[in-house]
Structure formats: C-alpha cells, structure tokens
Design a protein around this motif. Structure first.
Motif, PDB file in Angstrom:
ATOM      1  N   ILE A  75       5.406   7.147   3.815  1.00  0.00           N
ATOM      2  CA  ILE A  75       5.064   7.501   2.427  1.00  0.00           C
ATOM      3  C   ILE A  75       6.129   8.424   1.844  1.00  0.00           C
ATOM      4  O   ILE A  75       6.561   8.243   0.701  1.00  0.00           O
ATOM      5  N   LYS A  76       6.586   9.383   2.622  1.00  0.00           N
ATOM      6  CA  LYS A  76       7.640  10.287   2.136  1.00  0.00           C
ATOM      7  C   LYS A  76       8.910   9.515   1.796  1.00  0.00           C
ATOM      8  O   LYS A  76       9.543   9.750   0.759  1.00  0.00           O
ATOM      9  N   GLU A  77       9.296   8.590   2.664  1.00  0.00           N
ATOM     10  CA  GLU A  77      10.500   7.795   2.404  1.00  0.00           C
ATOM     11  C   GLU A  77      10.321   6.904   1.176  1.00  0.00           C
ATOM     12  O   GLU A  77      11.245   6.769   0.361  1.00  0.00           O
ATOM     13  N   THR A  78       9.141   6.316   1.042  1.00  0.00           N
ATOM     14  CA  THR A  78       8.885   5.446  -0.106  1.00  0.00           C
ATOM     15  C   THR A  78       8.898   6.245  -1.398  1.00  0.00           C
ATOM     16  O   THR A  78       9.422   5.780  -2.418  1.00  0.00           O
TER      17      THR A  78
ATOM     18  N   MET B 288      -5.287   6.206   5.180  1.00  0.00           N
ATOM     19  CA  MET B 288      -3.881   6.418   4.808  1.00  0.00           C
ATOM     20  C   MET B 288      -3.575   7.914   4.767  1.00  0.00           C
ATOM     21  O   MET B 288      -4.342   8.694   4.199  1.00  0.00           O
ATOM     22  N   ASP B 289      -2.451   8.303   5.356  1.00  0.00           N
ATOM     23  CA  ASP B 289      -2.043   9.699   5.396  1.00  0.00           C
ATOM     24  C   ASP B 289      -0.901   9.917   4.413  1.00  0.00           C
ATOM     25  O   ASP B 289       0.173   9.315   4.555  1.00  0.00           O
ATOM     26  N   VAL B 290      -1.126  10.791   3.441  1.00  0.00           N
ATOM     27  CA  VAL B 290      -0.110  11.022   2.412  1.00  0.00           C
ATOM     28  C   VAL B 290       1.105  11.754   2.970  1.00  0.00           C
ATOM     29  O   VAL B 290       2.155  11.769   2.338  1.00  0.00           O
TER      30      VAL B 290
ATOM     31  N   LEU C 235       1.237   9.198  -5.994  1.00  0.00           N
ATOM     32  CA  LEU C 235       1.579  10.586  -5.645  1.00  0.00           C
ATOM     33  C   LEU C 235       2.708  11.124  -6.521  1.00  0.00           C
ATOM     34  O   LEU C 235       2.666  12.278  -6.967  1.00  0.00           O
ATOM     35  N   ASN C 236       3.723  10.306  -6.787  1.00  0.00           N
ATOM     36  CA  ASN C 236       4.802  10.733  -7.682  1.00  0.00           C
ATOM     37  C   ASN C 236       4.261  11.006  -9.081  1.00  0.00           C
ATOM     38  O   ASN C 236       4.691  11.946  -9.752  1.00  0.00           O
ATOM     39  N   SER C 237       3.324  10.188  -9.524  1.00  0.00           N
ATOM     40  CA  SER C 237       2.723  10.377 -10.841  1.00  0.00           C
ATOM     41  C   SER C 237       1.938  11.679 -10.895  1.00  0.00           C
ATOM     42  O   SER C 237       2.000  12.416 -11.882  1.00  0.00           O
ATOM     43  N   MET C 238       1.191  11.949  -9.834  1.00  0.00           N
ATOM     44  CA  MET C 238       0.432  13.200  -9.782  1.00  0.00           C
ATOM     45  C   MET C 238       1.371  14.406  -9.800  1.00  0.00           C
ATOM     46  O   MET C 238       1.098  15.407 -10.462  1.00  0.00           O
TER      47      MET C 238
ATOM     48  N   SER D 139       0.830  -1.211   0.000  1.00  0.00           N
ATOM     49  CA  SER D 139       0.000   0.000   0.000  1.00  0.00           C
ATOM     50  C   SER D 139       0.863   1.259   0.000  1.00  0.00           C
ATOM     51  O   SER D 139       0.522   2.257  -0.645  1.00  0.00           O
ATOM     52  N   GLU D 140       2.009   1.234   0.707  1.00  0.00           N
ATOM     53  CA  GLU D 140       2.912   2.386   0.709  1.00  0.00           C
ATOM     54  C   GLU D 140       3.532   2.595  -0.666  1.00  0.00           C
ATOM     55  O   GLU D 140       3.626   3.726  -1.146  1.00  0.00           O
ATOM     56  N   VAL D 141       3.966   1.510  -1.291  1.00  0.00           N
ATOM     57  CA  VAL D 141       4.568   1.602  -2.629  1.00  0.00           C
ATOM     58  C   VAL D 141       3.537   2.122  -3.624  1.00  0.00           C
ATOM     59  O   VAL D 141       3.829   3.004  -4.444  1.00  0.00           O
TER      60      VAL D 141
END
Length: 196
Positions: A109-112, A102-104, A76-79, A68-70
C-alpha cells in the motif's frame, strides 16, 4: 445449454474487480464512520476517481498492482489531501482491517501510494505544459486573458511536480514515446478520414 457450458468453463469469472469498484466499497466503509453532513466524502470520491483514472496510463500501477491496492492507496491519498485527522484515519484503518483484512500500513500500500503520487505529478506536468502552450498561442492583444491563463497554469504546478520535472531534466530523461503500433493506428485513422 451452450451458455451454461461457457459459464462453467469460466468458473463464472466474468469480470474481475476494478479499482473503481473497490474504491466505491472502501468509501462506503469510510462513510459509515463519518458524520452525515461531512462534505469531504464527495471530494474523496472525486479525487480517488481521478487518481485511479490517471493510474490506468501507468503500466506498473495498472497492471502489476492489485485493484484493491490501487483503490485503497487512492482513498488514503485523498484522505491525506483533504486533511482528515489522524484519529479519523486510525478509525478507518481499524474498520478496514476488521471488515476486509487489508492493512493500510503494508509495504504494498505504501508503494502504491507513492506510485499514485508519481503518476499524479507526471500528469500535473503535462497539464501545466498544455496550459502554458495554450496561453502562449492566444492573441497577445488580450493581455488580461493571457495573464489569467498563465496564473492558472502556475496553479497546477505543485511542489512535487516541480521537483519531478527538475529531476527528469537532471537525469536527461524524456517522456516515453508512443509505440509504433499506436502511431500506425493513428495514421490509418487519419488516412481513412481523408479518403472520399
């Protein structure tokens, strides 16, 4: 029956969720908030899928991170790449928190996201090297084709990938080599192919 005994022993856990499956669900949530004619969604799907596929080759991202993190990091990277507005990103973050919890903005999430950027940069370096090697092997008499291939290879070089390559050179690091088991399997396959 034997099948029921096996399913009971496994607690019906036959397949864990994958990052690709999770990304599909997250993109469906994103699509609920977008206009019907938004062409960026298909690009989000493609770029998220690319990042997830590249992450499989990275131990830290594929094994130590939850799918789920990946998936969320890839979406998010795509956006970010496709220039979604901050308002669109905020609406997606609120919907995501409401629907999934889930918190963005979480550290995981930032590390991933950073790890996926690194994996993408590493693969960009590989693609650039392959394109350059291919263009140097081409026939020198066809200079226009070679110049087009060289310019195509330079298009792959992103500022991040150039920085990564420079950092590796300064640190004296090399790419990891394949494991002996992997090399042995390749040699066995080649021997089998050579045998009559």
């Amino acid at each position: 029956t034997m099948e029921n005994a096996l399913l009971d022993a496994l607690d019906w856990r036959l397949c864990d969720p994958t990052a690709s499956g999770m990304a599909s669900h997250l993109i469906a949530l994103l699509a609920r908030r977008q206009r019907r004619s938004d062409d960026r969604l298909s690009s989000v799907v493609d770029f998220a899928r690319l990042q997830i596929e590249l992450s499989v080759a990275d131990y830290k991202t594929s094994v130590l991170r939850r799918p789920s993190e990946v998936a969320l990091a890839a979406v998010l990277n795509s956006m970010e790449l496709l220039d979604f507005t901050s308002r669109e990103e905020e609406r997606f973050a609120k919907l995501l928190m409401k629907e999934t919890g889930m918190d963005v903005r979480s550290e995981g999430i930032k590390e991933t996201r950073a790890e996926l950027h690194g994996v993408f940069d590493d693969q960009s370096d590989v693609l650039t090297g392959r394109a350059a090697a291919f263009s140097s092997r081409t026939d020198k008499s066809v200079s226009t084709t070679t110049s087009r291939r060289t310019s195509a290879a330079s298009e792959f070089a992103t500022p991040r990938s150039t920085a990564t390559r420079r950092r590796r050179k300064e640190e004296g690091r090399r790419r990891p080599r394949p494991s002996p088991a992997c090399v042995g399997a390749r040699l066995d396959n080649k021997q089998k192919q050579l045998e009559p």
